[in-house]
Design a protein around this motif. Structure first.
Motif, mmCIF file in Angstrom:
data_model
loop_
_atom_site.group_PDB
_atom_site.id
_atom_site.type_symbol
_atom_site.label_atom_id
_atom_site.label_comp_id
_atom_site.label_asym_id
_atom_site.label_seq_id
_atom_site.Cartn_x
_atom_site.Cartn_y
_atom_site.Cartn_z
ATOM 1 N N ASN A 74 0.813 -1.219 0.000
ATOM 2 C CA ASN A 74 0.000 0.000 0.000
ATOM 3 C C ASN A 74 0.845 1.267 0.000
ATOM 4 N N LEU A 75 1.947 1.249 0.730
ATOM 5 C CA LEU A 75 2.804 2.433 0.752
ATOM 6 C C LEU A 75 3.499 2.642 -0.591
ATOM 7 N N MET A 76 3.875 1.559 -1.257
ATOM 8 C CA MET A 76 4.446 1.704 -2.599
ATOM 9 C C MET A 76 3.416 2.273 -3.560
ATOM 10 N N GLU A 77 2.194 1.795 -3.477
ATOM 11 C CA GLU A 77 1.140 2.350 -4.324
ATOM 12 C C GLU A 77 0.995 3.850 -4.093
ATOM 13 N N ARG A 78 1.015 4.255 -2.834
ATOM 14 C CA ARG A 78 0.875 5.682 -2.524
ATOM 15 C C ARG A 78 2.063 6.488 -3.028
ATOM 16 N N ALA A 79 3.219 5.846 -3.150
ATOM 17 C CA ALA A 79 4.416 6.530 -3.643
ATOM 18 C C ALA A 79 4.506 6.497 -5.165
ATOM 19 N N ASP A 80 3.441 6.051 -5.834
ATOM 20 C CA ASP A 80 3.418 5.913 -7.288
ATOM 21 C C ASP A 80 4.494 4.943 -7.755
ATOM 22 N N ILE A 81 4.586 3.823 -7.050
ATOM 23 C CA ILE A 81 5.397 2.678 -7.456
ATOM 24 C C ILE A 81 4.402 1.529 -7.576
ATOM 25 N N PRO A 82 3.727 1.408 -8.723
ATOM 26 C CA PRO A 82 2.580 0.491 -8.837
ATOM 27 C C PRO A 82 2.961 -0.962 -8.599
ATOM 28 N N VAL A 83 2.145 -1.631 -7.797
ATOM 29 C CA VAL A 83 2.375 -3.017 -7.393
ATOM 30 C C VAL A 83 1.327 -3.914 -8.042
ATOM 31 N N GLU A 84 1.766 -5.071 -8.532
ATOM 32 C CA GLU A 84 0.821 -6.084 -8.997
ATOM 33 C C GLU A 84 0.277 -6.886 -7.827
ATOM 34 N N GLY A 85 1.158 -7.440 -7.034
ATOM 35 C CA GLY A 85 0.728 -8.273 -5.923
ATOM 36 C C GLY A 85 1.923 -8.867 -5.211
ATOM 37 N N SER A 86 1.642 -9.746 -4.274
ATOM 38 C CA SER A 86 2.706 -10.360 -3.490
ATOM 39 C C SER A 86 2.404 -11.838 -3.291
ATOM 40 N N LYS A 87 3.441 -12.603 -3.017
ATOM 41 C CA LYS A 87 3.288 -14.010 -2.680
ATOM 42 C C LYS A 87 4.501 -14.457 -1.889
ATOM 43 N N ALA A 88 4.338 -15.530 -1.161
ATOM 44 C CA ALA A 88 5.487 -16.136 -0.501
ATOM 45 C C ALA A 88 6.285 -16.934 -1.522
ATOM 46 N N GLU A 89 7.595 -16.930 -1.360
ATOM 47 C CA GLU A 89 8.451 -17.765 -2.184
ATOM 48 C C GLU A 89 8.773 -19.051 -1.425
ATOM 49 N N TRP A 90 9.759 -19.814 -1.940
ATOM 50 C CA TRP A 90 9.871 -21.192 -1.477
ATOM 51 C C TRP A 90 10.326 -21.322 -0.028
ATOM 52 N N SER A 91 11.418 -20.713 0.339
ATOM 53 C CA SER A 91 12.012 -20.976 1.651
ATOM 54 C C SER A 91 11.300 -20.212 2.765
ATOM 55 N N ALA A 92 11.531 -20.642 3.984
ATOM 56 C CA ALA A 92 10.904 -20.008 5.143
ATOM 57 C C ALA A 92 11.275 -18.533 5.206
ATOM 58 N N GLY A 93 10.257 -17.685 5.202
ATOM 59 C CA GLY A 93 10.470 -16.250 5.303
ATOM 60 C C GLY A 93 10.715 -15.546 3.988
ATOM 61 N N GLN A 94 10.778 -16.289 2.877
ATOM 62 C CA GLN A 94 11.106 -15.659 1.593
ATOM 63 C C GLN A 94 9.859 -15.044 0.960
ATOM 64 N N GLN A 95 10.023 -13.831 0.437
ATOM 65 C CA GLN A 95 8.903 -13.040 -0.064
ATOM 66 C C GLN A 95 9.187 -12.525 -1.476
ATOM 67 N N GLU A 96 8.086 -12.196 -2.184
ATOM 68 C CA GLU A 96 8.208 -11.518 -3.466
ATOM 69 C C GLU A 96 7.025 -10.580 -3.634
ATOM 70 N N ILE A 97 7.316 -9.313 -3.918
ATOM 71 C CA ILE A 97 6.291 -8.317 -4.212
ATOM 72 C C ILE A 97 6.588 -7.805 -5.617
ATOM 73 N N ASN A 98 5.689 -8.049 -6.548
ATOM 74 C CA ASN A 98 5.948 -7.706 -7.943
ATOM 75 C C ASN A 98 5.426 -6.322 -8.290
ATOM 76 N N LEU A 99 6.298 -5.525 -8.894
ATOM 77 C CA LEU A 99 5.937 -4.200 -9.382
ATOM 78 C C LEU A 99 5.493 -4.309 -10.832
ATOM 79 N N GLN A 100 4.633 -3.385 -11.260
ATOM 80 C CA GLN A 100 4.199 -3.370 -12.647
ATOM 81 C C GLN A 100 5.332 -2.936 -13.568
ATOM 82 N N HIS A 101 5.255 -3.372 -14.825
ATOM 83 C CA HIS A 101 6.296 -3.034 -15.794
ATOM 84 C C HIS A 101 6.170 -1.578 -16.221
#
Length: 483
Positions: A219-246
């Protein structure tokens, strides 16, 4: 994913989480792009009191100055002088000897940070703060050729001369920890509490537990005009991915460096820590920075990678460009994997590539072709999350342009498990090997120019030498008593 889309798969007043009551955890400021007029009004009303003027160093970190909003406006948003040693240091900020551009002999003079006002935005996670990214020039106003943003601009100018624009995106992975950066440092980064204790790829329940942080970032990235597609957990414990729009390549890199720095600042404000290190542990998955790229005509916006009448719908331009990206990947690898640790990510069976092959939607290869029609693109899976995006993008474009110029033929697509492809060339396995390929690359030397090329060769050699001089915990554990 829609074939005609180029996709990678609410306001926040106070960051949620255990530290939400602390002043540094508040996000009370404005958010999003600012015109000069809007900045002037915000400073006059007291909504913004600080303007950060920033660039990235060679390692990809945001560095620069915090100016009062009043002073920034009084100087007409003009260039800020900055010591040239900031592009001649290593990760420890050592004044590295041997650079031609900056040294004690030359007195470590100044270069100029020239604000690119198109990047001006308020940061909603830092109260009263705006940021503007800068191009680096000499004091005389000439582009500083070895500065990362100028390195990318040079390659984009080459594309522009052909009437082409690069649309690009990148998937940055990181690890989230339930303790602060200070606590992690006190423990020498050993035995840290990851945000989960089990592999969590795609898990909704675990990501619900991570939401106090991840939702704040989205949400803060969206407010900063850094458009986000979404997020998901990656494979290992604690691993994250938040994808920005192209976006266009330069805009994407600007967003990436702001996002990466913002992830750390938001985590710090919540008493948590994140790491973009390429390989945190030999038993855990590495952090990647997969880069997606497509080309279109500037004048017409017509995509040039797709050709419905060609095999697999891939145009001749696409085939030459991808062939160049593959052929010159060994030399470009230093810019994809700039640290000794980077190469420990290239391990079979971990979704990190090991072989220089391409495929159609096969995650065991270094290059993966995705989409159809307007959405046709390729994904370079070599870069790690520790790469400087400006340099990684510049190297990838330079390699692809060489393929166009040389009209390189694209080899057949690989099918099957590329980890077992003993007949396919390997990605350089060490920093030493990558530097050897770079040293011999006439293509990248010509693309970047002698001055910038030699600057980064020296950077890599220094990094390798620093590691070779170091005595590691692994060596002590293995040899202290038993050798």
């Amino acid at each position: 994913m829609k074939d005609d889309a180029f996709s990678m798969g609410g306001g926040v007043g106070v960051l949620p989480g255990p530290a939400a009551g602390r002043p540094e955890a508040r996000a009370e400021g404005l958010g999003g792009r600012l015109s000069l007029g809007e900045l002037t009004r915000a400073v006059g009303e007291g909504a913004i009191d600080t303007v950060i003027v920033a660039m990235t160093d060679m390692q990809g970190r945001l560095i620069g100055k915090r100016l009062t909003g009043r002073f920034f406006l009084e100087t007409r948003c003009g260039p800020q002088l900055f010591c040239d040693y900031f592009l001649a240091t290593d990760m420890e900020m050592t004044q590295v000897p041997g650079y031609q551009a900056a040294s004690w002999q030359k007195g470590y003079g100044d270069f100029a940070l020239v604000p690119d006002m198109a990047t001006l935005r308020a940061l909603p996670w830092l109260p009263g703060t705006a940021i503007v990214l800068a191009d680096v020039t000499t004091r005389e106003g000439l582009p500083l050729v070895h500065s990362p943003r100028q390195m990318l601009r040079r390659q984009l100018a080459r594309l522009d001369a052909l009437g082409l624009v690069a649309d690009m995106a990148a998937e940055l992975e990181f690890y989230l920890f339930n303790e602060s950066f200070e606590a992690a440092r006190a423990k020498s980064y050993q035995g840290l509490k990851a945000s989960s204790w089990y592999p969590e790829d795609g898990h909704i329940f675990q990501t619900s537990k991570d939401e106090p942080y991840i939702r704040a970032v989205r949400n803060l990235m969206e407010r900063a005009d850094i458009p986000v597609e979404g997020s998901k957990a990656e494979w290992s414990a604690g691993q994250q991915e938040i994808n920005l729009q192209h976006a266009e390549a330069l805009e994407t890199c600007d967003r990436l460096v702001l996002y990466k720095n913002g992830c750390k600042e938001i985590a710090h404000g919540m008493g948590r820590a994140v790491s973009f290190m390429a390989k945190l542990d030999e038993s855990a998955a590495g952090n990647s920075c997969h880069i997606h790229l497509s080309l279109r005509e500037r004048a017409s916006d017509r995509p040039v990678f797709a050709d419905a009448g060609a095999p697999a719908g891939m145009s001749e331009t696409f085939r030459h460009f991808l062939a160049g990206a593959i052929a010159h990947a060994p030399a470009a690898t230093f810019f994809f994997a700039p640290n000794v640790n980077s190469y420990k990510r290239f391990s079979a069976g971990t979704f990190a590539p090991t072989r220089l092959a391409w495929s159609i939607d096969n995650r065991t290869t270094s290059f993966r072709v995705l989409g159809t029609g307007k959405g046709l693109r390729f994904e370079c899976r070599v870069p790690g999350a520790d790469a400087n995006p400006y340099l990684a993008f510049a190297a990838l474009i330079a390699a692809g342009l060489a393929g166009l110029e040389q009209r390189l033929a694209l080899p057949p697509a690989y099918e099957g498990d590329a980890y077992l492809a003993d007949d396919m060339p390997r990605i350089p396995g060490t920093l030493h090997q990558a530097l050897g390929h770079l040293e011999r690359s006439a293509v990248l030397r010509q693309a970047f120019g002698d001055e910038a090329f030699e600057h980064y060769l020296h950077c890599g050699r220094w990094e390798l030498g620093a590691f070779e001089r170091a005595v590691t915990d692994w060596e002590r554990l293995r040899l202290f008593e038993r050798c």
